[in-house]
Write an enzyme that holds these catalytic residues in place. Structure first.
Site, PDB file in Angstrom:
ATOM      1  N   LYS A  59      16.433 158.745  55.200  1.00 21.43           N
ATOM      2  CA  LYS A  59      17.778 158.546  54.684  1.00 21.43           C
ATOM      3  C   LYS A  59      17.703 158.529  53.159  1.00 21.43           C
ATOM      4  O   LYS A  59      16.822 157.874  52.585  1.00 21.43           O
ATOM      5  CB  LYS A  59      18.340 157.218  55.198  1.00 21.43           C
ATOM      6  N   ASP A 114      18.617 162.921  55.159  1.00 23.27           N
ATOM      7  CA  ASP A 114      19.992 162.745  55.654  1.00 23.27           C
ATOM      8  C   ASP A 114      20.728 161.827  54.693  1.00 23.27           C
ATOM      9  O   ASP A 114      20.311 160.692  54.449  1.00 23.27           O
ATOM     10  CB  ASP A 114      19.940 162.124  57.066  1.00 23.27           C
ATOM     11  N   GLU A 169      20.769 166.993  55.376  1.00 28.72           N
ATOM     12  CA  GLU A 169      21.804 166.733  56.380  1.00 28.72           C
ATOM     13  C   GLU A 169      22.990 166.012  55.762  1.00 28.72           C
ATOM     14  O   GLU A 169      22.816 165.003  55.078  1.00 28.72           O
ATOM     15  CB  GLU A 169      21.170 165.889  57.500  1.00 28.72           C
ATOM     16  N   ASP A 191      26.306 167.230  60.196  1.00 34.83           N
ATOM     17  CA  ASP A 191      26.332 166.228  61.269  1.00 34.83           C
ATOM     18  C   ASP A 191      27.793 165.779  61.419  1.00 34.83           C
ATOM     19  O   ASP A 191      28.568 166.378  62.184  1.00 34.83           O
ATOM     20  CB  ASP A 191      25.370 165.073  60.886  1.00 34.83           C
ATOM     21  N   LYS A 228      25.271 166.358  68.386  1.00 34.82           N
ATOM     22  CA  LYS A 228      25.231 165.071  69.097  1.00 34.82           C
ATOM     23  C   LYS A 228      26.329 165.163  70.142  1.00 34.82           C
ATOM     24  O   LYS A 228      27.501 165.319  69.774  1.00 34.82           O
ATOM     25  CB  LYS A 228      25.548 163.909  68.151  1.00 34.82           C
TER      26      LYS A 228
HETATM   27  O1  LIG Z   1      17.055 157.951  65.613  1.00 37.27           O
HETATM   28  C1  LIG Z   1      18.250 158.087  65.803  1.00 37.27           C
HETATM   29  O2  LIG Z   1      18.798 157.758  66.881  1.00 37.27           O
HETATM   30  C2  LIG Z   1      19.108 158.705  64.739  1.00 37.27           C
HETATM   31  C3  LIG Z   1      19.168 157.974  63.468  1.00 37.27           C
HETATM   32  C4  LIG Z   1      20.287 158.445  62.574  1.00 37.27           C
HETATM   33  O3  LIG Z   1      19.983 159.102  61.619  1.00 37.27           O
HETATM   34  C5  LIG Z   1      21.643 158.026  62.844  1.00 37.27           C
HETATM   35  C6  LIG Z   1      21.827 156.873  63.578  1.00 37.27           C
HETATM   36  C7  LIG Z   1      23.082 156.376  63.830  1.00 37.27           C
HETATM   37  C8  LIG Z   1      24.179 157.036  63.358  1.00 37.27           C
HETATM   38  C9  LIG Z   1      24.032 158.204  62.617  1.00 37.27           C
HETATM   39  C10 LIG Z   1      22.776 158.727  62.380  1.00 37.27           C
HETATM   40  C11 LIG Z   1      22.726 160.026  61.654  1.00 37.27           C
HETATM   41  O4  LIG Z   1      22.093 160.989  62.087  1.00 37.27           O
HETATM   42  O5  LIG Z   1      23.396 160.163  60.654  1.00 37.27           O
HETATM   43 MG   LIG Z   2      23.063 162.267  60.260  1.00 40.86          MG
END
Ligand SMILES: O=C(O)CCC(=O)c1ccccc1C(=O)O
Ligand SMILES: [Mg+2]
Length: 366
Positions: A163, A188, A213, A238, A262
């Protein structure tokens, strides 16, 4: 297929360590487990992945519960369901609320596959026997993140996502690259940047990231198109992709070169498959994002990731990445950097009923 009853389980699982990103710190993960039973006694499970507050998208656990209980379940119980791919159409009259739609649609996909005696992966058209596992490393002090990255690499993960935000990006990526010059690395931002940051984002190009991302706002595929033109690093969307049409429009504007799918964010497994197919037809690779899922949601992600255009390792990791104990048996494990796609019927994992009950806060049968 005809639904007999649907049980909603509100659960709360404690994360091993808090998960931090540019928008939120998640300590406990509350989720909805949907248990759908048909008139022949087959049972399917789905997961509602909305958070308890609207930081990631506008849905919350409470709004999903309301949509499921008062609109979606009554609509679906009132008719014979020919195939899970019809659920999307049957719920068309209910606007948005993709996570609630996926929660019940995913359960119906599992139910259908169990009725047919095939795996969910096969029901979806997946072919891979194993999928590559990636892992997300939350924001923290750089030393803590570097330690975690080394640990994840030792555990076998072959793609690391970190992140980032404007106050912690270039120096962090530089430090990671120093220790791990060739690991598949991506960042991300969860919308932490604007177009004013373009020069800063361009500097990331020198670190050979797999992608960046969601750098910009969730609702801005126009600015993402301008940014992608300026960057060598592929932009992956995303939050911006909440439907099939969002994906179609983002690709026609060249807003990204990669899409994170997702199923909760786009409204179900059927929509996920359609986005997958659209991307495949345009040579756009996809990967499966994560939502800090319990084993039920994880199992759905594994099945989805067995489709052929999921060529980039996703945020699909082992149960033990987040949980002391998961609510499925066996738990999801990573071996040699990959996860086996189960070949048992449906999601291919059993519910650990005792553990589910231990983490349940509330339950309602409709
Ligand atoms: O390991 C995971 O489940 C994803 C972790 C993650 O980046 C995420 C987790 C919760 C909500 C949004 C995100 C994202 O991809 O932005
Ligand atoms: Mg993301």
């Amino acid at each position: 297929m005809k639904l007999h009853s649907v049980t909603l389980h509100h659960i709360k699982m404690t994360l091993k360590t808090p998960f931090v990103n540019s928008l939120e710190t998640v300590n406990d993960r509350e989720l909805i487990i949907v248990e759908a039973i048909d008139t022949d006694g087959y049972v399917g499970f789905g997961e509602g992945v909305a958070f308890t507050s609207p930081w990631y998208t506008e849905e919350t656990l409470e709004t999903s519960w309301h949509m499921l209980k008062d609109f979606m379940i009554p609509t679906l119980k009132a008719q014979v369901l020919p195939h899970p791919s019809d659920v999307e159409h049957l719920l068309k009259g209910i606007r948005r609320n993709p996570m609630a739609k996926y929660a019940i649609e995913g359960a119906i996909w599992d139910l259908y596959a169990k009725r047919e005696g095939i795996s969910l992966a096969e029901a979806l058209g997946g072919t891979a026997k194993r999928i590559k596992a990636g892992v997300a490393v939350g924001a923290s002090e750089p030393e803590v993140m570097l330690n975690e990255i080394s640990k994840r690499i030792e555990e076998g993960y072959e793609r690391i996502k970190v992140k980032i935000k404007p106050s912690q990006d270039l120096s962090l990526i530089r430090a990671i690259r120093k220790s791990h010059p060739s690991i598949d690395l991506m960042a991300d931002a969860n919308s932490a940047y604007t177009l004013n940051d373009i020069e800063r984002l361009k500097e990331l190009d020198q670190y050979g990231l797999l992608m960046i991302e969601q750098p910009l706002a969730a609702d801005d595929i126009v600015d993402h198109a301008l940014l992608q033109k300026e960057l060598e690093t592929p932009v992956c969307l995303d939050e911006s992709i909440a439907s099939y049409d969002d994906a179609r429009r983002a690709l026609s504007l060249s807003s990204c070169r990669i899409i994170n799918i997702k199923p909760g964010r786009v409204g179900g497994l059927s929509v996920s498959k359609k986005i997958h197919d659209l991307c495949a037809s345009q040579n756009i690779p996809v990967w499966c994002g994560g939502m800090l899922e319990s084993g039920i949601g994880r199992a759905h992600n594994i099945a989805l990731s067995s489709l052929p255009n999921f060529t980039i390792p996703g945020d699909v990791s082992a149960s033990s990445r987040y949980w002391e104990r998961d609510i499925i048996l066996p738990e999801v494990i990573v071996e040699n950097g990959s996860i086996a796609v189960p070949d048992g019927s449906g999601i291919g994992f059993e519910l650990n009923r005792k553990e589910l009950e231990r983490v349940t806060l509330a339950k309602e049968i409709r």
